[in-house]
Write a protein that holds these residues in place. Sequence first.
Motif, PDB file in Angstrom:
ATOM      1  N   UNK A 177       8.913   6.382 -22.224  1.00 21.36           N
ATOM      2  CA  UNK A 177       8.155   5.211 -22.677  1.00 21.36           C
ATOM      3  C   UNK A 177       7.291   4.652 -21.554  1.00 21.36           C
ATOM      4  N   UNK A 178       7.919   4.437 -20.394  1.00 22.00           N
ATOM      5  CA  UNK A 178       7.179   3.876 -19.257  1.00 22.00           C
ATOM      6  C   UNK A 178       6.066   4.815 -18.818  1.00 22.00           C
ATOM      7  N   UNK A 179       6.366   6.106 -18.743  1.00 19.07           N
ATOM      8  CA  UNK A 179       5.373   7.076 -18.301  1.00 19.07           C
ATOM      9  C   UNK A 179       4.207   7.189 -19.258  1.00 19.07           C
ATOM     10  N   UNK A 180       4.496   7.226 -20.540  1.00 24.85           N
ATOM     11  CA  UNK A 180       3.421   7.334 -21.535  1.00 24.85           C
ATOM     12  C   UNK A 180       2.485   6.136 -21.476  1.00 24.85           C
ATOM     13  N   UNK A 181       3.052   4.945 -21.347  1.00 19.34           N
ATOM     14  CA  UNK A 181       2.214   3.744 -21.247  1.00 19.34           C
ATOM     15  C   UNK A 181       1.387   3.787 -19.957  1.00 19.34           C
ATOM     16  N   UNK A 182       2.037   4.149 -18.853  1.00 16.90           N
ATOM     17  CA  UNK A 182       1.331   4.176 -17.567  1.00 16.90           C
ATOM     18  C   UNK A 182       0.158   5.143 -17.598  1.00 16.90           C
ATOM     19  N   UNK A 183       0.354   6.315 -18.169  1.00 18.75           N
ATOM     20  CA  UNK A 183      -0.718   7.300 -18.196  1.00 18.75           C
ATOM     21  C   UNK A 183      -1.799   6.934 -19.213  1.00 18.75           C
ATOM     22  N   UNK A 223       0.821  -1.200   0.000  1.00 16.46           N
ATOM     23  CA  UNK A 223       0.000   0.000   0.000  1.00 16.46           C
ATOM     24  C   UNK A 223       0.866   1.265   0.000  1.00 16.46           C
ATOM     25  N   UNK A 224       2.180   1.099  -0.039  1.00 20.82           N
ATOM     26  CA  UNK A 224       3.067   2.264  -0.133  1.00 20.82           C
ATOM     27  C   UNK A 224       3.374   2.589  -1.596  1.00 20.82           C
ATOM     28  N   UNK A 225       3.572   1.545  -2.399  1.00 21.93           N
ATOM     29  CA  UNK A 225       3.823   1.715  -3.827  1.00 21.93           C
ATOM     30  C   UNK A 225       4.923   2.740  -4.102  1.00 21.93           C
ATOM     31  N   UNK A 226       6.047   2.532  -3.420  1.00 18.71           N
ATOM     32  CA  UNK A 226       7.185   3.434  -3.522  1.00 18.71           C
ATOM     33  C   UNK A 226       6.741   4.881  -3.321  1.00 18.71           C
ATOM     34  N   UNK A 227       6.004   5.093  -2.238  1.00 21.31           N
ATOM     35  CA  UNK A 227       5.455   6.404  -1.856  1.00 21.31           C
ATOM     36  C   UNK A 227       4.700   7.029  -3.034  1.00 21.31           C
ATOM     37  N   UNK A 228       3.696   6.309  -3.483  1.00 24.08           N
ATOM     38  CA  UNK A 228       2.708   6.808  -4.460  1.00 24.08           C
ATOM     39  C   UNK A 228       3.208   6.864  -5.893  1.00 24.08           C
ATOM     40  N   UNK A 229       4.357   6.289  -6.195  1.00 23.68           N
ATOM     41  CA  UNK A 229       4.888   6.418  -7.552  1.00 23.68           C
ATOM     42  C   UNK A 229       4.458   5.296  -8.495  1.00 23.68           C
ATOM     43  N   UNK A 230       3.885   4.212  -7.965  1.00 23.73           N
ATOM     44  CA  UNK A 230       3.545   3.047  -8.790  1.00 23.73           C
ATOM     45  C   UNK A 230       2.032   2.915  -8.901  1.00 23.73           C
ATOM     46  N   UNK A 231       1.434   3.654  -9.790  1.00 31.03           N
ATOM     47  CA  UNK A 231      -0.025   3.648  -9.919  1.00 31.03           C
ATOM     48  C   UNK A 231      -0.526   2.293 -10.416  1.00 31.03           C
ATOM     49  N   UNK A 232       0.302   1.568 -11.164  1.00 34.12           N
ATOM     50  CA  UNK A 232      -0.084   0.247 -11.670  1.00 34.12           C
ATOM     51  C   UNK A 232       0.654  -0.877 -10.944  1.00 34.12           C
ATOM     52  N   UNK A 233       1.154  -0.594  -9.756  1.00 32.65           N
ATOM     53  CA  UNK A 233       1.863  -1.611  -9.006  1.00 32.65           C
ATOM     54  C   UNK A 233       3.207  -1.936  -9.640  1.00 32.65           C
ATOM     55  N   UNK A 283       3.991   9.044 -10.227  1.00 33.39           N
ATOM     56  CA  UNK A 283       3.251   8.120 -11.082  1.00 33.39           C
ATOM     57  C   UNK A 283       3.443   8.383 -12.570  1.00 33.39           C
ATOM     58  N   UNK A 284       3.760   9.622 -12.974  1.00 29.66           N
ATOM     59  CA  UNK A 284       3.852   9.907 -14.407  1.00 29.66           C
ATOM     60  C   UNK A 284       5.122   9.316 -15.019  1.00 29.66           C
ATOM     61  N   UNK A 285       5.973   8.683 -14.200  1.00 26.87           N
ATOM     62  CA  UNK A 285       7.161   8.018 -14.723  1.00 26.87           C
ATOM     63  C   UNK A 285       6.986   6.534 -14.961  1.00 26.87           C
ATOM     64  N   UNK A 286       5.820   5.998 -14.644  1.00 26.90           N
ATOM     65  CA  UNK A 286       5.586   4.580 -14.887  1.00 26.90           C
ATOM     66  C   UNK A 286       6.521   3.669 -14.118  1.00 26.90           C
ATOM     67  N   UNK A 287       7.040   4.141 -12.976  1.00 25.26           N
ATOM     68  CA  UNK A 287       7.952   3.342 -12.172  1.00 25.26           C
ATOM     69  C   UNK A 287       9.406   3.754 -12.308  1.00 25.26           C
ATOM     70  N   UNK A 288       9.672   4.804 -13.091  1.00 22.35           N
ATOM     71  CA  UNK A 288      11.030   5.299 -13.282  1.00 22.35           C
ATOM     72  C   UNK A 288      11.132   6.739 -12.794  1.00 22.35           C
ATOM     73  N   UNK A 289      12.346   7.211 -12.477  1.00 27.86           N
ATOM     74  CA  UNK A 289      12.497   8.579 -11.969  1.00 27.86           C
ATOM     75  C   UNK A 289      11.985   9.616 -12.976  1.00 27.86           C
ATOM     76  N   UNK A 290      11.193  10.579 -12.463  1.00 25.59           N
ATOM     77  CA  UNK A 290      10.578  11.539 -13.378  1.00 25.59           C
ATOM     78  C   UNK A 290      10.123  12.774 -12.622  1.00 25.59           C
ATOM     79  N   UNK A 317      10.026  18.197 -19.036  1.00 22.36           N
ATOM     80  CA  UNK A 317      10.303  17.054 -18.174  1.00 22.36           C
ATOM     81  C   UNK A 317      11.610  17.253 -17.412  1.00 22.36           C
ATOM     82  N   UNK A 318      11.624  16.748 -16.180  1.00 24.46           N
ATOM     83  CA  UNK A 318      12.829  16.716 -15.357  1.00 24.46           C
ATOM     84  C   UNK A 318      12.926  15.314 -14.746  1.00 24.46           C
ATOM     85  N   UNK A 319      13.703  15.163 -13.658  1.00 22.60           N
ATOM     86  CA  UNK A 319      14.012  13.815 -13.184  1.00 22.60           C
ATOM     87  C   UNK A 319      13.414  13.419 -11.846  1.00 22.60           C
TER      88      UNK A 319
END
Length: 437
Positions: free
Chosen positions: A315-321, A55-65, A272-279, A111-113
């Motif tokens: 790529x990861x962010x676009x797919x996630x969103x 339920x932490x999901x890397x402090x809210x960054x993993x919207x799709x787990x 979350x907009x990074x799809x699991x990657x730094x963003x 975009x930044x990191x």
Amino acid sequence: MPDYAKSAALYERAKKVMPGGCSRNTILRKPHPVYARRGHGCIVTDIEGVDRIDFANNVASLIHGHAHPVIVEGVKRQLDDGSAFTVGTEIEVAYAEQMVARNPGFEMLRFVNSGTEAVMSCLKAARAFTSRPKIAKVEGSYHGLYDYAEVSQTARPENWGNDDAPRSVPVAHGTPQSALDDVVIIPFNDPDRAIAILDRHKDTVAGVLLDLLPHRIGMVPASEAFVQALRTWTQDNGALLIFDEVITFRTSFSGAQQAYTVTPDLTAMGKMIGGGFPVGALAGRADVLDVMNPLNGPARFPHYGTFSANPITMTAGSIAMSLFDEAAVQRLNALGDKTRAGLAEAIRVADVPACVTGKGSMFRIHLKAAAPRSYRDAYVQPDEQRRIAALLDHFFDNCLILVETCSGFLSTPMSQPEIDHLCQTTLDGLRKIKPLM
């Protein structure tokens, strides 16, 4: 449960090469961290082989787990073609178009990191646009590690000052006094006091920074009256209104701001907009973001970043969103409503002085009878912190991972069984700590 010998040994190694044995204090827990081996969906498996619902999901960054198969496949394809370049990529342009189309207030975007970098860039852009030095922010609100953004996020009763004139309190030892002098602290959801404070700095404030659902203040929504008052004041006094949506963008298709009549000048995003990657990203008015434009002479805010808009994150962010469309947002928010209702029922049955706050797919459990209205209401005294620590240990021992504030963020792989387990574990945990309350 295992004896965690592998994690204990790994932590001993870590302490020899990293301060505190880690690169981020978030992972620390007593007597040592537990280390992940893999994550899939909403489950994290540690190196001892224990599965936990995350339920932490890397402090809210993993919207799709964890390890969403579509994101994983997209990233694998991009890795075959390269991970970063000193020239542009088409996916950066496509993802910028996708995000700008998601919110009518996003005229331009960069975009930044990280979320910290996004907030920092918003503040620097506000200074460059207005030629003013000061930033106003809400007491107790977390906005990352930038000196100006972090002021007063850990203020305490003995140093936070008068209600009508909150002090600028440093977080990091050695913070320059000049930085503190250039940050104006206002109370949350108190329009009259906030405007009175801002009026004392009306000619020097470049921007007012606001999180609409501030996690550290109690995960209580900003009132429409408060947001509208700040919008009116900034417009009347030549300052910018900046929303920090690094965490809260998940609450609606266009971000938490979708629920308000106000459009900010700038919005900071991340997680979350990074799809699991730094963003990170900053978006908003084209004329404001033009301070970063080098095409018409030297930019007023020169902006660079070696890994900004790298094609892996894009790529990861676009797919996630794309996956987090209107239907997915509505489904997850409905699950969030059920979560908060179930937690409230657990509190009622346990008959303890506690409450639950949050919105959308976010929740926070407070060991207070009433929901806080401000940072000073939300402030956790030592006795309460001990009870929270005991409850968090209970969650962890029963295979649930929450954020250290007793907060949680849902992910799309979750469904009712995970919520039921959370609510039952909460009831059991509250009964367990009731003698301490």
